[in-house]
Design a protein around this motif. Structure first.
Motif, PDB file in Angstrom:
ATOM      1  N   SER A 116     -21.310  10.023  10.458  1.00 40.66           N
ATOM      2  CA  SER A 116     -20.297   9.574  11.397  1.00 40.66           C
ATOM      3  C   SER A 116     -20.455  10.239  12.746  1.00 40.66           C
ATOM      4  N   SER A 117     -20.039   9.515  13.762  1.00 41.78           N
ATOM      5  CA  SER A 117     -20.015  10.078  15.107  1.00 41.78           C
ATOM      6  C   SER A 117     -18.573  10.298  15.507  1.00 41.78           C
ATOM      7  N   SER A 118     -18.370  11.060  16.552  1.00 43.88           N
ATOM      8  CA  SER A 118     -17.020  11.333  17.007  1.00 43.88           C
ATOM      9  C   SER A 118     -16.705  10.587  18.287  1.00 43.88           C
ATOM     10  N   SER A 119     -17.430   9.505  18.506  1.00 44.45           N
ATOM     11  CA  SER A 119     -17.208   8.724  19.720  1.00 44.45           C
ATOM     12  C   SER A 119     -15.859   8.045  19.664  1.00 44.45           C
ATOM     13  N   SER A 120     -15.359   7.657  20.819  1.00 46.66           N
ATOM     14  CA  SER A 120     -14.040   7.065  20.920  1.00 46.66           C
ATOM     15  C   SER A 120     -13.999   5.689  20.286  1.00 46.66           C
ATOM     16  N   SER A 121     -12.883   5.371  19.628  1.00 51.52           N
ATOM     17  CA  SER A 121     -12.673   4.053  19.034  1.00 51.52           C
ATOM     18  C   SER A 121     -11.533   3.370  19.740  1.00 51.52           C
ATOM     19  N   SER A 122     -11.590   2.038  19.792  1.00 50.77           N
ATOM     20  CA  SER A 122     -10.528   1.284  20.438  1.00 50.77           C
ATOM     21  C   SER A 122      -9.464   0.870  19.448  1.00 50.77           C
ATOM     22  N   SER A 123      -9.491   1.440  18.245  1.00 53.60           N
ATOM     23  CA  SER A 123      -8.513   1.099  17.236  1.00 53.60           C
ATOM     24  C   SER A 123      -7.126   1.465  17.703  1.00 53.60           C
ATOM     25  N   SER A 124      -6.160   0.632  17.279  1.00 53.98           N
ATOM     26  CA  SER A 124      -4.791   0.909  17.658  1.00 53.98           C
ATOM     27  C   SER A 124      -4.143   1.824  16.648  1.00 53.98           C
ATOM     28  N   GLY A 125      -3.062   2.454  17.040  1.00 56.93           N
ATOM     29  CA  GLY A 125      -2.338   3.310  16.111  1.00 56.93           C
ATOM     30  C   GLY A 125      -1.655   4.435  16.850  1.00 56.93           C
ATOM     31  N   SER A 126      -0.484   4.857  16.379  1.00 55.92           N
ATOM     32  CA  SER A 126       0.239   5.927  17.033  1.00 55.92           C
ATOM     33  C   SER A 126      -0.360   7.257  16.624  1.00 55.92           C
ATOM     34  N   SER A 127       0.109   8.323  17.282  1.00 53.21           N
ATOM     35  CA  SER A 127      -0.426   9.651  17.022  1.00 53.21           C
ATOM     36  C   SER A 127       0.345  10.368  15.928  1.00 53.21           C
ATOM     37  N   SER A 128       1.411   9.751  15.397  1.00 53.34           N
ATOM     38  CA  SER A 128       2.204  10.401  14.358  1.00 53.34           C
ATOM     39  C   SER A 128       1.543  10.232  13.004  1.00 53.34           C
ATOM     40  N   SER A 129       1.707  11.240  12.155  1.00 49.31           N
ATOM     41  CA  SER A 129       1.099  11.208  10.829  1.00 49.31           C
ATOM     42  C   SER A 129       1.710  10.086   9.994  1.00 49.31           C
ATOM     43  N   ASN A 130       0.861   9.422   9.209  1.00 53.56           N
ATOM     44  CA  ASN A 130       1.362   8.360   8.341  1.00 53.56           C
ATOM     45  C   ASN A 130       1.577   8.832   6.904  1.00 53.56           C
ATOM     46  N   GLY A 131       1.354  10.119   6.634  1.00 54.25           N
ATOM     47  CA  GLY A 131       1.612  10.683   5.325  1.00 54.25           C
ATOM     48  C   GLY A 131       0.565  10.380   4.276  1.00 54.25           C
ATOM     49  N   ILE A 132      -0.544   9.773   4.681  1.00 53.61           N
ATOM     50  CA  ILE A 132      -1.554   9.339   3.713  1.00 53.61           C
ATOM     51  C   ILE A 132      -2.232  10.512   3.018  1.00 53.61           C
ATOM     52  N   THR A 133      -2.285  11.662   3.692  1.00 52.09           N
ATOM     53  CA  THR A 133      -2.998  12.809   3.116  1.00 52.09           C
ATOM     54  C   THR A 133      -2.307  13.374   1.875  1.00 52.09           C
ATOM     55  N   SER A 134      -1.033  13.047   1.677  1.00 51.72           N
ATOM     56  CA  SER A 134      -0.304  13.550   0.510  1.00 51.72           C
ATOM     57  C   SER A 134      -0.513  12.670  -0.719  1.00 51.72           C
ATOM     58  N   LYS A 135      -1.185  11.537  -0.546  1.00 48.87           N
ATOM     59  CA  LYS A 135      -1.367  10.593  -1.644  1.00 48.87           C
ATOM     60  C   LYS A 135      -2.638  10.896  -2.435  1.00 48.87           C
ATOM     61  N   SER A 136      -2.719  10.317  -3.619  1.00 46.35           N
ATOM     62  CA  SER A 136      -3.913  10.470  -4.448  1.00 46.35           C
ATOM     63  C   SER A 136      -5.043   9.624  -3.860  1.00 46.35           C
ATOM     64  N   PRO A 137      -6.294   9.887  -4.262  1.00 48.07           N
ATOM     65  CA  PRO A 137      -7.413   9.094  -3.733  1.00 48.07           C
ATOM     66  C   PRO A 137      -7.240   7.593  -3.964  1.00 48.07           C
ATOM     67  N   ASP A 138      -6.809   7.211  -5.151  1.00 49.55           N
ATOM     68  CA  ASP A 138      -6.627   5.789  -5.443  1.00 49.55           C
ATOM     69  C   ASP A 138      -5.504   5.199  -4.600  1.00 49.55           C
ATOM     70  N   GLN A 139      -4.459   5.977  -4.376  1.00 46.41           N
ATOM     71  CA  GLN A 139      -3.364   5.501  -3.535  1.00 46.41           C
ATOM     72  C   GLN A 139      -3.806   5.349  -2.084  1.00 46.41           C
ATOM     73  N   ILE A 140      -4.681   6.227  -1.620  1.00 47.07           N
ATOM     74  CA  ILE A 140      -5.196   6.127  -0.248  1.00 47.07           C
ATOM     75  C   ILE A 140      -6.011   4.854  -0.081  1.00 47.07           C
ATOM     76  N   VAL A 141      -6.883   4.573  -1.046  1.00 45.18           N
ATOM     77  CA  VAL A 141      -7.688   3.349  -0.982  1.00 45.18           C
ATOM     78  C   VAL A 141      -6.791   2.123  -1.030  1.00 45.18           C
ATOM     79  N   SER A 142      -5.781   2.148  -1.881  1.00 47.69           N
ATOM     80  CA  SER A 142      -4.849   1.035  -1.993  1.00 47.69           C
ATOM     81  C   SER A 142      -4.098   0.809  -0.683  1.00 47.69           C
ATOM     82  N   ALA A 143      -3.675   1.904  -0.051  1.00 43.68           N
ATOM     83  CA  ALA A 143      -2.957   1.800   1.219  1.00 43.68           C
ATOM     84  C   ALA A 143      -3.859   1.249   2.316  1.00 43.68           C
ATOM     85  N   ALA A 144      -5.121   1.689   2.312  1.00 40.08           N
ATOM     86  CA  ALA A 144      -6.079   1.194   3.306  1.00 40.08           C
ATOM     87  C   ALA A 144      -6.340  -0.290   3.117  1.00 40.08           C
ATOM     88  N   THR A 145      -6.459  -0.719   1.865  1.00 42.39           N
ATOM     89  CA  THR A 145      -6.683  -2.130   1.567  1.00 42.39           C
ATOM     90  C   THR A 145      -5.516  -2.978   2.036  1.00 42.39           C
TER      91      THR A 145
END
Length: 240
Positions: free
Chosen positions: A28-57
């Motif tokens: 991965s590179s650390s170049s800038s992305s034009s993706s949208s999204g706020s700077s506030s945490s979405n709480g995804i890091t507290s979820k299990s791996p399967d829950q993270i994938v499910s949320a991303a899907t």
């Protein structure tokens, strides 16, 4: 067509997705992305791996549009793609397999392909190359080119990319493509899925190192994309 291009491209992408979500280092590179999204945490890091994938899907399945780009190697096939996808409508962009490039537009029930003489000679034979070089070929998205159409369908593409994996383990938080993300590692097949930890939990990148690996980057979420059917396309039904 003499050879089935679509399945080969899709198989190569899914081979990367088998890793979707390992271990180790990333390209991965650390170049800038034009993706949208706020700077506030979405709480995804507290979820299990399967829950993270499910949320991303779920998150990417509800976007209006997304840009997909990258390179994948699998089974001797080197695939590159650069696609702008519109949810529920189709997509437009370019792909190449082992250096043979073509343009694609998928719109509703139709898919259009425009390749060079070398491209058509490889996948359709000399007669196809003579007839179709530099021209658009139109075909049903549910027919012979259905596998290519899948690559331009947000729901189908991400469903396959994010559901094809082995045992998952949550990795570290880091920055990828200019976004704060959490890694989800596939400990069975190798490979890493990176999911945004701020704003919507969009998938930002899938990567795998090695000769059978590659990198797919997802960005430009919900940006305007214009889809127009190419004029004067040759209908595949007219070809013997």
């Amino acid at each position: 067509m003499r050879r089935r291009l679509g399945p080969a491209v899709l198989a190569a992408l899914l081979a990367l997705a088998l890793a979707a979500c390992g271990g180790g280092s990333s390209s991965s590179s650390s170049s800038s992305s034009s993706s949208s999204g706020s700077s506030s945490s979405n709480g995804i890091t507290s979820k299990s791996p399967d829950q993270i994938v499910s949320a991303a899907t779920s998150a990417v399945g509800s976007v209006n549009s997304v840009h997909v780009s990258g390179k994948v190697a699998s089974g001797g096939q080197n695939v590159a793609l650069d696609l702008n996808l519109v949810n529920g409508k189709g997509g437009t962009g370019s792909m190449s397999q082992n250096g043979l490039g073509f343009k694609i537009v998928a719109l509703g029930p139709e898919v259009y392909i425009n390749g060079s003489s070398a491209f058509w000679n490889k996948f359709g034979g000399s007669a196809a190359a003579q007839l179709l070089s530099g021209k658009w070929l139109k075909a049903p998205a549910s027919g012979q080119l259905s596998s290519l159409a899948t690559l331009t369908d947000v729901q189908k593409l991400f469903s396959q990319l994010l559901s094809t994996h082995g045992k998952l383990a949550k990795g570290q938080t880091t920055t990828v493509q200019g976004r704060q993300v959490v890694a989800v590692n596939d400990t069975t097949n190798g490979g890493t899925l990176y999911v945004a930890t701020t704003g919507k939990p969009y998938p930002i990148e899938i990567s795998k190192t090695g000769s059978q690996g590659g990198q797919l980057v997802f960005n430009r979420f919900n940006q305007p994309v214009s889809l127009t059917a190419p004029a004067n396309a040759i209908d595949i039904s007219q070809l013997k």
